[in-house]
Design a protein around this motif. Structure first.
Motif, PDB file in Angstrom:
ATOM      1  N   ASN A 101     -42.287 -19.407 -22.370  1.00  0.00           N
ATOM      2  CA  ASN A 101     -41.593 -19.210 -23.479  1.00  0.00           C
ATOM      3  C   ASN A 101     -40.933 -17.927 -23.465  1.00  0.00           C
ATOM      4  O   ASN A 101     -41.757 -17.019 -23.773  1.00  0.00           O
ATOM      5  N   THR A 102     -39.827 -17.912 -23.087  1.00  0.00           N
ATOM      6  CA  THR A 102     -38.812 -16.578 -23.056  1.00  0.00           C
ATOM      7  C   THR A 102     -38.082 -16.238 -24.379  1.00  0.00           C
ATOM      8  O   THR A 102     -37.238 -15.299 -24.426  1.00  0.00           O
ATOM      9  N   ASN A 103     -38.236 -17.187 -25.395  1.00  0.00           N
ATOM     10  CA  ASN A 103     -37.526 -16.870 -26.578  1.00  0.00           C
ATOM     11  C   ASN A 103     -37.717 -15.695 -27.149  1.00  0.00           C
ATOM     12  O   ASN A 103     -39.010 -15.148 -27.202  1.00  0.00           O
ATOM     13  N   GLN A 104     -36.936 -15.115 -28.051  1.00  0.00           N
ATOM     14  CA  GLN A 104     -37.253 -13.839 -28.705  1.00  0.00           C
ATOM     15  C   GLN A 104     -38.362 -13.859 -29.437  1.00  0.00           C
ATOM     16  O   GLN A 104     -38.547 -14.834 -30.314  1.00  0.00           O
ATOM     17  N   GLN A 105     -39.199 -12.782 -29.347  1.00  0.00           N
ATOM     18  CA  GLN A 105     -40.490 -12.651 -30.164  1.00  0.00           C
ATOM     19  C   GLN A 105     -40.080 -12.292 -31.647  1.00  0.00           C
ATOM     20  O   GLN A 105     -39.459 -11.335 -31.789  1.00  0.00           O
ATOM     21  N   GLU A 106     -40.684 -12.727 -32.716  1.00  0.00           N
ATOM     22  CA  GLU A 106     -40.400 -12.477 -34.101  1.00  0.00           C
ATOM     23  C   GLU A 106     -41.754 -12.254 -34.580  1.00  0.00           C
ATOM     24  O   GLU A 106     -42.949 -12.548 -34.125  1.00  0.00           O
ATOM     25  N   THR A 107     -41.821 -11.989 -36.048  1.00  0.00           N
ATOM     26  CA  THR A 107     -42.954 -11.867 -36.865  1.00  0.00           C
ATOM     27  C   THR A 107     -43.036 -13.026 -37.704  1.00  0.00           C
ATOM     28  O   THR A 107     -42.243 -13.072 -38.397  1.00  0.00           O
ATOM     29  N   SER A 108     -44.232 -13.635 -37.794  1.00  0.00           N
ATOM     30  CA  SER A 108     -44.266 -14.651 -38.638  1.00  0.00           C
ATOM     31  C   SER A 108     -44.453 -14.156 -40.061  1.00  0.00           C
ATOM     32  O   SER A 108     -44.594 -12.914 -40.334  1.00  0.00           O
ATOM     33  N   GLU A 109     -44.492 -15.030 -41.311  1.00  0.00           N
ATOM     34  CA  GLU A 109     -44.601 -14.611 -42.626  1.00  0.00           C
ATOM     35  C   GLU A 109     -46.324 -13.858 -42.739  1.00  0.00           C
ATOM     36  O   GLU A 109     -46.403 -13.294 -43.653  1.00  0.00           O
ATOM     37  N   LEU A 110     -46.901 -14.425 -41.970  1.00  0.00           N
ATOM     38  CA  LEU A 110     -48.390 -13.834 -42.157  1.00  0.00           C
ATOM     39  C   LEU A 110     -48.544 -12.622 -41.218  1.00  0.00           C
ATOM     40  O   LEU A 110     -49.616 -12.059 -41.134  1.00  0.00           O
ATOM     41  N   GLY A 111     -47.544 -12.016 -40.669  1.00  0.00           N
ATOM     42  CA  GLY A 111     -47.517 -10.864 -39.802  1.00  0.00           C
ATOM     43  C   GLY A 111     -47.861 -10.989 -38.246  1.00  0.00           C
ATOM     44  O   GLY A 111     -48.181 -10.049 -37.733  1.00  0.00           O
ATOM     45  N   PHE A 112     -48.197 -12.200 -37.993  1.00  0.00           N
ATOM     46  CA  PHE A 112     -48.467 -12.488 -36.445  1.00  0.00           C
ATOM     47  C   PHE A 112     -47.024 -12.525 -35.604  1.00  0.00           C
ATOM     48  O   PHE A 112     -46.089 -13.127 -36.169  1.00  0.00           O
ATOM     49  N   ALA A 113     -47.302 -12.349 -34.448  1.00  0.00           N
ATOM     50  CA  ALA A 113     -46.190 -12.926 -33.480  1.00  0.00           C
ATOM     51  C   ALA A 113     -45.937 -14.076 -33.330  1.00  0.00           C
ATOM     52  O   ALA A 113     -46.984 -14.896 -33.364  1.00  0.00           O
TER      53      ALA A 113
END
Length: 195
Positions: A101-113
């Motif tokens: 998975n090379t999609n852009q890394q984001e931060t979840s609502e719980l603060g996880f990648a």
């Protein structure tokens, strides 16, 4: 939990964590009754009770284990999952390539990648992502790599003809309404002489 006060304290810790993350703690948290077991016989009896009621297993914890928002480690040893797995031998008939998975890394609502699951960002990894196998009952199973390393999976993928029709020992979990195997994981290859 040993007392209502300790249980309330754990629930309050969880609610505080969720509120800190700006989440609706009252909607997301429900308390579950706990049962204290004193020995292995009581534990197995409770597990059988839950299995007969249709659950796939149960969770266990120490009396004084704190609430933890993420995974508990083996070293901490205050929370466990009880699920009974079976083993079987299957015949490999194909392979699926792993996708990175090379999609852009984001931060979840719980603060996880996290990353999105968009197909455009999935690229071939050049190694086995899963085995396609035939079960002892004649059904096709998707078997996850389990104990194999990335190097081993790359070597298998590059030499697929050498692995077709080999036997694979797998670990499975069958507890569901349709008796369909779940969590099928490879343990290793089996020599037909040993079967």
């Amino acid at each position: 939990f040993p007392s209502h006060d300790r249980q309330t304290e754990g629930v309050n810790e969880l609610r505080a964590f969720l509120r800190f993350r700006n989440l609706d703690a009252d909607r997301l948290v429900a308390t579950i009754p706990h049962t204290i077991v004193n020995n292995r016989l009581e534990l197995e009896a409770k597990e059988n009770e839950y299995l007969e009621r249709g659950y796939e297993g149960m969770m266990g914890r120490t009396l004084y284990g704190p609430y933890k928002a993420n995974r508990v480690t083996l070293l901490e040893n205050f929370f466990w999952k009880f699920k009974r797995f079976e083993e079987a031998e299957v015949l490999i008939v194909g392979f699926n390539e792993e996708l990175t998975n090379t999609n852009q890394q984001e931060t979840s609502e719980l603060g996880f990648a996290k990353r999105s699951d968009k197909k455009e960002g999935k690229v071939p990894a050049g190694r086995v992502g899963s085995f396609i196998a035939i079960s002892p009952e004649g059904d096709y199973w998707k078997v996850m790599p389990g104990n194999f390393t990335k190097d081993q999976l790359r070597q298998i993928f590059e030499n697929q003809p050498a692995y077709i029709h080999k036997f694979l020992k797998v670990k499975i979990f069958r507890k569901n309404m349709k008796d369909i195997p779940r969590y099928v994981r490879a343990v290793g290859f089996r020599d037909p002489i040993d079967m």
